[in-house]
Design an enzyme around this catalytic site. Structure first.
Site, PDB file in Angstrom:
ATOM      1  NE  ARG A  28      -3.641   0.065   2.567  1.00  0.00           N
ATOM      2  CZ  ARG A  28      -4.906   0.462   2.739  1.00  0.00           C
ATOM      3  NH1 ARG A  28      -5.370  -0.053   3.950  1.00  0.00           N
ATOM      4  NH2 ARG A  28      -5.425   1.679   3.044  1.00  0.00           N
ATOM      5  CG  ASN A  99      -5.102   5.427   4.022  1.00  0.00           C
ATOM      6  OD1 ASN A  99      -4.117   6.233   3.166  1.00  0.00           O
ATOM      7  ND2 ASN A  99      -4.987   4.420   3.970  1.00  0.00           N
ATOM      8  CD  GLU A 491     -15.362  -8.043 -18.952  1.00  0.00           C
ATOM      9  OE1 GLU A 491     -13.935  -8.293 -19.276  1.00  0.00           O
ATOM     10  OE2 GLU A 491     -15.802  -6.422 -17.961  1.00  0.00           O
ATOM     11  CG  HIS A 507     -29.751   5.530 -36.703  1.00  0.00           C
ATOM     12  ND1 HIS A 507     -30.902   5.472 -37.727  1.00  0.00           N
ATOM     13  CD2 HIS A 507     -30.310   6.604 -35.734  1.00  0.00           C
ATOM     14  CE1 HIS A 507     -31.153   6.940 -37.955  1.00  0.00           C
ATOM     15  NE2 HIS A 507     -30.349   7.187 -36.301  1.00  0.00           N
TER      16      HIS A 507
END
Length: 611
Positions: A28, A99, A491, A507
């Site tokens: 990290r 953080n 997927e 269309h």
């Protein structure tokens, strides 16, 4: 992308626990590391530039024997990687590791400077330490001073505090997407930004919630709300095997990676922008007017999800930098005999950096004399090595085959590059630069807000996961987002899904619309909003089922759709990132409800290294 560890107890030296925990979090952050440990009533700080082993070497030379401490491994956001910007940061009697990203950094820095405070680093973290120290100097208890400091912070943060006036405690606070995990042991307490860091020492843990504060001592952990009221929460035993630990408590890697996007975006922005000066520095890539004077056209090449990021990129480069752009599927690029020379910049985009078709397109561009600037997530991959320049995304490891955080960080990278080119080409003035940087700084927090819709979106998925087909519609920059939404669904759920430009629906695809076809329409406020609504009404008039992704505050859209997912508005371009997230969550929940293998869908591979 930073890691935090804290420990208080007498069973073992804090230094050993902190270094072991930081080692488990080194993925990290690896541009610097540091620890702060109480030693004979005083806080001693050791910091080192580079990877964790540099800090370990420093501690072998000058060990710290105390039993109370905090540690940090850093990926830079404010301030370039350097020893002085490494955490922990000290102000007077206070030391902090942090953080997240403080959005009102410039305002706070100016205010502290005016009050006579001398700032030693370029980081936003040091500001937190100064704010707490000011409160303590004014007579406040360290916990009350921490609460008062947090009241002045805008942004996302998770931090831990040591104070020399309070040697038997560690304080912690959280707001936004950055996590804080608290653990207890036998006359010991632990703190970390991710469960694996402290899992060898305790299985009894709780998560600090937004707006909460914690006090760690040998007696345990006390949690309180912003107003000081105690918060009662039972510790839960974590029984994880190594793979479960990697998933961080999520059911699947893809789910975890969707929720990691705010942090991944923060890390990709990193130190590349300056809210104070309005300047951009894309890791030293030379985009000066002289360096790009001969570039007349961009050619973006990629496959799959990365290709859709390039389609978004086309809007960004043309509208922000005002430079012509072509977008090619890398597998088709070579075979159309593209017209390329030194006046073209080829931009290959790849998560893995090893995609065979994209690599072949890169080599074709180089052979023809083009400058190649790749966007890539994998350090020192083949595509990165063979490019003239690399703009890395910092999504971190992406285990799920269906790309999520790699895609959104690619969008951020395109945005940064478009803005840098716009500045260099004289197409973007200083006012616009500052506005765009401000919007970019706000993006991670708004992604967090969209992620809070997870339960609502799961409810939508429950209504439609039996559908055999889906249609996704978008216009303008949202057209490729619709394509990406359809790709995610097909997927991992194996449901047939198509993405279409909404204006093209009449269309052809309009023939498919009936009461059995869910149609996802991205209908946020934009220059083409009215046209999208018109397309939406064409679906409704043919008994189609409409799931709208709309802007917060749009009171009219609910009457025109069966389901509405509201997202914040962040301008025409960055709202594309926000619109992506609910489509990821919708695909994830549909697939999970169908029981498919979300992380490893059939017939797909994470890195396609064959043509």
């Amino acid at each position: 992308m930073c890691g935090i560890v804290g420990f208080i107890g007498h069973q073992q030296p804090a230094m050993d626990v902190l270094i072991d925990g930081l080692r488990r979090l080194e993925y990290r952050g690896y541009d610097s590391a540091g620890v702060a440990i109480f030693d004979d009533g005083h806080i001693q700080v050791r910091r080192a530039l580079g990877k964790l082993h540099n800090l370990e070497s420093a501690l072998r030379d000058r060990p710290l024997p105390g039993c109370v401490g905090i540690g940090h491994t850093r990926w830079a956001t404010h301030g370039k990687p350097s020893e002085r910007n490494a955490h922990p940061h000290r102000a007077g009697s206070v030391v902090v590791v942090h953080n997240g990203i403080i959005e009102n950094y410039g305002e706070l820095r100016a205010a502290l400077g005016q009050s006579g405070r001398v700032l030693d680093s370029e980081t936003d973290t040091e500001l937190i330490a100064h704010l707490i120290d000011l409160g303590i100097e004014g007579g406040a208890d360290p916990l009350d001073a921490t609460r008062a400091a947090c009241a002045r912070l805008v942004g996302s943060y998770a931090f831990a505090v040591l104070c020399e006036r309070d040697p038997g405690r560690i304080l912690a606070a959280k707001s936004g997407g950055s996590p804080i995990i608290l653990g207890v042991g036998d006359k010991a307490a632990y703190l970390a930004s991710d469960i694996p860091a402290i899992l060898p020492y305790t299985r009894d843990m709780i998560f600090l919630e937004d707006g909460e504060f914690a006090v760690l001592s040998e007696a345990g952990v006390q949690v309180s709300a912003a107003d000081g009221r105690p918060v009662e929460r039972d510790f839960k035993a974590i029984h994880w095997d190594p793979v479960s630990a990697e998933k961080g408590g999520y059911d699947r890697f893809m789910q975890k990676e969707i929720f990691e996007q705010p942090r991944a975006i923060v890390d990709t922005i990193g130190t590349r922008i300056s809210a104070l000066s309005g300047a951009l520095d894309l890791d030293g890539i030379d985009l000066s007017p002289q360096a790009i004077a001969g570039i007349q056209r961009l050619c973006l090449v990629a496959c799959g999800t990365a290709y859709y990021s390039c389609m978004v990129g086309k809007y960004l480069y043309e509208q922000i930098a005002r430079i012509p752009v072509e977008v090619d599927l890398a597998s088709e690029f070579r075979y159309r005999q593209p017209i390329i020379d030194s006046s073209v910049m080829v931009i290959p985009v790849s998560q893995s950096g090893e995609t065979a078709d994209t690599l072949a397109a890169l080599r074709e561009g180089r052979r023809a004399g083009a400058r190649v600037l790749s966007i890539c997530n994998a350090l020192d991959s083949t595509i990165a090595r063979e490019s003239h320049d690399v703009l890395y995304t910092h999504a971190g490891p992406e285990i799920g085959v269906a790309s999520t955080k790699a895609f959104t960080t690619q969008l951020v990278a395109h945005y940064l590059l478009a803005l840098a080119l716009g500045i260099s080409r004289g197409r973007v003035g200083s006012e616009e630069v500052r506005r765009r940087i401000d919007e970019l700084t706000r993006l991670p927090r708004l992604v967090e807000r969209v992620l809070e819709l997870d339960g609502e979106i799961r409810g939508v998925a429950q209504k439609f996961f039996h559908a055999e087909d889906f249609l996704f519609l978008g216009r303008g920059i949202m057209y490729p987002i619709a394509l990406e939404g359809a790709l995610k669904l097909k997927e991992i759920s194996y449901i047939h899904a198509e993405g279409y430009a909404a204006g093209e629906m009449k269309h052809g695809p309009i023939a498919l619309i009936d009461a059995n076809l869910p149609v996802v329409v991205i209908a946020n406020r934009s220059p083409v909003y009215e046209k999208v609504v018109s397309n939406l009404e064409q679906v409704r008039s043919r008994d189609g089922v409409v799931i709208a992704v709309a802007s917060e505050g749009d009171a009219q859209i609910a009457a025109k759709a069966d389901e509405v997912i509201y997202i914040p508005d962040l301008g025409e371009h960055l709202t594309a990132v926000l619109a992506t997230v609910p489509l990821q969550l919708l695909a994830y929940h549909v697939a999970a409800l169908k029981g498919t293998d979300v992380d490893q869908p059939r017939n797909l591979a994470k890195s396609v290294t064959v043509e």
